[in-house]
Design a protein around this motif. Structure first.
Motif, PDB file in Angstrom:
ATOM      1  N   ALA A 101      43.450  28.219 -20.412  1.00 17.83           N
ATOM      2  CA  ALA A 101      43.090  29.157 -19.342  1.00 17.83           C
ATOM      3  C   ALA A 101      44.230  30.133 -19.080  1.00 17.83           C
ATOM      4  N   GLY A 102      45.462  29.620 -19.074  1.00 19.23           N
ATOM      5  CA  GLY A 102      46.617  30.484 -18.857  1.00 19.23           C
ATOM      6  C   GLY A 102      46.828  31.449 -20.002  1.00 19.23           C
ATOM      7  N   ALA A 103      46.619  30.991 -21.237  1.00 18.21           N
ATOM      8  CA  ALA A 103      46.795  31.855 -22.405  1.00 18.21           C
ATOM      9  C   ALA A 103      45.761  32.975 -22.412  1.00 18.21           C
ATOM     10  N   VAL A 104      44.505  32.652 -22.083  1.00 14.03           N
ATOM     11  CA  VAL A 104      43.459  33.676 -22.033  1.00 14.03           C
ATOM     12  C   VAL A 104      43.755  34.661 -20.901  1.00 14.03           C
ATOM     13  N   PHE A 105      44.193  34.150 -19.754  1.00 15.70           N
ATOM     14  CA  PHE A 105      44.537  35.026 -18.629  1.00 15.70           C
ATOM     15  C   PHE A 105      45.624  36.020 -19.054  1.00 15.70           C
ATOM     16  N   GLU A 106      46.671  35.523 -19.692  1.00 12.05           N
ATOM     17  CA  GLU A 106      47.782  36.394 -20.111  1.00 12.05           C
ATOM     18  C   GLU A 106      47.311  37.427 -21.130  1.00 12.05           C
ATOM     19  N   SER A 107      46.475  36.996 -22.067  1.00 12.11           N
ATOM     20  CA  SER A 107      45.979  37.896 -23.092  1.00 12.11           C
ATOM     21  C   SER A 107      45.049  38.953 -22.509  1.00 12.11           C
ATOM     22  N   VAL A 108      44.142  38.533 -21.641  1.00 14.23           N
ATOM     23  CA  VAL A 108      43.217  39.486 -21.011  1.00 14.23           C
ATOM     24  C   VAL A 108      43.990  40.454 -20.121  1.00 14.23           C
ATOM     25  N   SER A 109      44.980  39.945 -19.404  1.00 16.53           N
ATOM     26  CA  SER A 109      45.825  40.812 -18.583  1.00 16.53           C
ATOM     27  C   SER A 109      46.527  41.857 -19.441  1.00 16.53           C
ATOM     28  N   ALA A 110      46.896  41.465 -20.653  1.00 15.66           N
ATOM     29  CA  ALA A 110      47.563  42.400 -21.566  1.00 15.66           C
ATOM     30  C   ALA A 110      46.597  43.461 -22.079  1.00 15.66           C
TER      31      ALA A 110
END
Length: 484
Positions: A101-110
């Motif tokens: 969930a954190g990895a997807v959040f960081e990627s989507v935020s990017a």
């Protein structure tokens, strides 16, 4: 028909995934150069992504489906979701120890150039991870420009094509071939990024910091290589360089192309540019004067910090040089409302955008006139062009959708036991793609790492909704979309 749409979208997404796989080799090479073992993670993710993408491409390759608005909607959404998921794989498998969930959040935020982060300890991260975050934002920024210039206008969901309505337009297309326009777009984006990196290096940044921050500045993304963001550099010159290039990133790239390639100085008279620059200058000066009056800050210091931090929020970049939520209640209120504004259409910025604000104001003006004069016809104009009813309808739908998503996201986060300020501003900053919210948790001095996985998934979806102008996503969720 529905199967052909899904098949076509899968094929396009698989081809796009091959380019993302190739991009993973860049941080792999950087980590290998610096001797960090994460180069293997990037290399494995690159080859695995490429293998899966080639398999999907081979399985879905078919005759070209009939072009339709429905296909365009679905392809756009699938492309952005694909980029968000693929971008998360290196973050999930690297030494960061992020959950999915954190990895997807960081990627989507990017990719949405939002700039919210769940990662702490940026100063100690391996260079490959830092570069991958910046590279994702840079790629996302270029995709945002293409989205605003070519896709959303065709779908008539709030995108604002230069060729449709801007006052500086000419009767014929400025570029007869789309490929020429795309080449000019990519060329100016790359050149501006290079100039930004050179300028950062000239005022004291290291080469690595200069390159990373140049990519995230032009993309109006806001990712930094340091936990303190621009407060790390303690340099007014760095802040002013960033301010200038953030403003450039928030201008319409179609107009920048005409200005640079064709020398069309008249293009800068576009109404949305004038409105954008007017509220930026006005708000910055008002806050700087207020800070000078209520604190012992000199006017020069107040102007520098106000210009940098406000431009960062207005252009939806998300950098910060200090915790501006501690300045004063007036400053906090100004930053809250600045979160809504955004830059111009066809730029890397998010938010409501200046052209919508201008047209909404004129719709209100015309509505009030109609109340007085009854049956009179009040044409709505943007520069020397008449705004048709379809454009007015799309803007009204966007505003309604924006409020609906904001309220829904706020209630969803509050249901996850977050306080009202955090819930409201976290959702707002996700939809507008700004980055920091308000309060100790998600404010400019905070971090999204402490949020639950539930909250991260809600905000990831909100970031995608905001970046795709809300309607492009909501429409595929309606039963009407899937009916024959």
């Amino acid at each position: 028909m529905h199967a052909s749409i899904v098949r076509a979208a899968a094929f396009v997404a698989s081809i796009f995934a091959l380019y993302i796989a190739a991009a993973m080799l860049v941080p792999a090479a950087v980590d290998l150069y610096y001797g960090h073992s994460d180069w293997q993670v990037f290399a494995i993710c690159a080859f695995t992504t490429a293998a899966v993408a080639l398999t999907v491409a081979a399985a879905t390759r078919d005759r070209t489906p009939i072009r339709s608005t429905r296909l365009a909607f679905f392809v756009v959404v699938v492309l952005w979701v694909t980029l968000g998921v693929i971008g998360a794989f290196p973050l999930y498998t690297a030494s960061l120890k992020l959950d999915f969930a954190g990895a997807v959040f960081e990627s989507v935020s990017a990719i949405t150039t939002t700039g919210s982060t769940v990662i702490a300890g940026l100063d100690d991260l391996p260079p490959g991870i830092l570069l991958w975050r910046s590279l994702l934002q840079w790629i996302g920024g270029l995709g945002v420009i293409a989205l605003g210039l070519f896709f959303l206008p065709l779908l008539n969901v709030g995108g604002f094509s230069y060729f449709r309505i801007e006052s500086s337009d000419i009767e014929d297309r400025p570029f007869e071939r789309l490929s020429s326009f795309l080449q000019a777009l990519v060329g100016i984006y790359v050149v501006l990024t290079a100039l930004c990196a050179i300028s950062y290096a000239a005022v004291g940044m290291t080469t690595f910091d200069a390159v990373n921050h140049a990519m995230t500045t032009l993309a109006t993304g806001g990712f930094s290589t340091h936990d303190a963001s621009f407060g790390y550099f303690e340099s007014d010159a760095v802040l002013w360089v960033s301010t200038v290039f953030m403003l450039l990133g928030a201008l319409p790239f179609s107009i920048l192309i005409l200005l640079v390639v064709r020398g069309r100085l008249d293009a800068m008279r576009d109404p949305q540019i004038r409105l954008f620059l007017a509220y930026v200058v006005g708000i910055v000066l008002a806050l700087a004067i207020h800070r000078r009056i209520v604190s012992d800050t000199t006017f020069g210091e107040a102007l520098t910090s106000s210009a940098f931090n406000l431009v960062s929020v207005i252009t939806t970049t998300g950098f910060a040089s200090e915790d501006y939520s501690l300045w004063s209640p007036f400053a906090v209120t100004v930053f809250f409302f600045a979160t809504f504004l955004g830059g111009c259409s066809g730029s890397t910025a998010g938010g409501v955008k200046s052209y919508r604000l201008l047209i909404l104001a004129r719709m209100l003006q015309n509505g009030l006139r109609t109340l007085v004069y009854g049956r009179s016809v009040q044409p709505l104009r943007y520069g020397n062009r008449t705004v048709d009813e379809d454009m007015q309808r799309s803007i009204t739908l966007f505003v309604v959708g924006f409020i609906l998503v904001w309220v829904s996201g706020t209630l969803a986060l509050a249901a996850g036991n977050l306080d009202m300020v955090t819930s409201m501003t976290a959702t707002l900053t996700a939809i507008t793609n700004v980055g920091p919210g308000l309060g100790p948790v998600v404010g400019p001095a905070g971090n999204f790492a402490s949020l639950s996985d539930y909250a991260k998934w809600i905000l990831s979806a909100s970031m995608l909704l905001g970046r795709l102008e809300i309607l492009a996503v909501l429409v595929i969720l309606t039963p009407t979309f899937w009916r024959n």
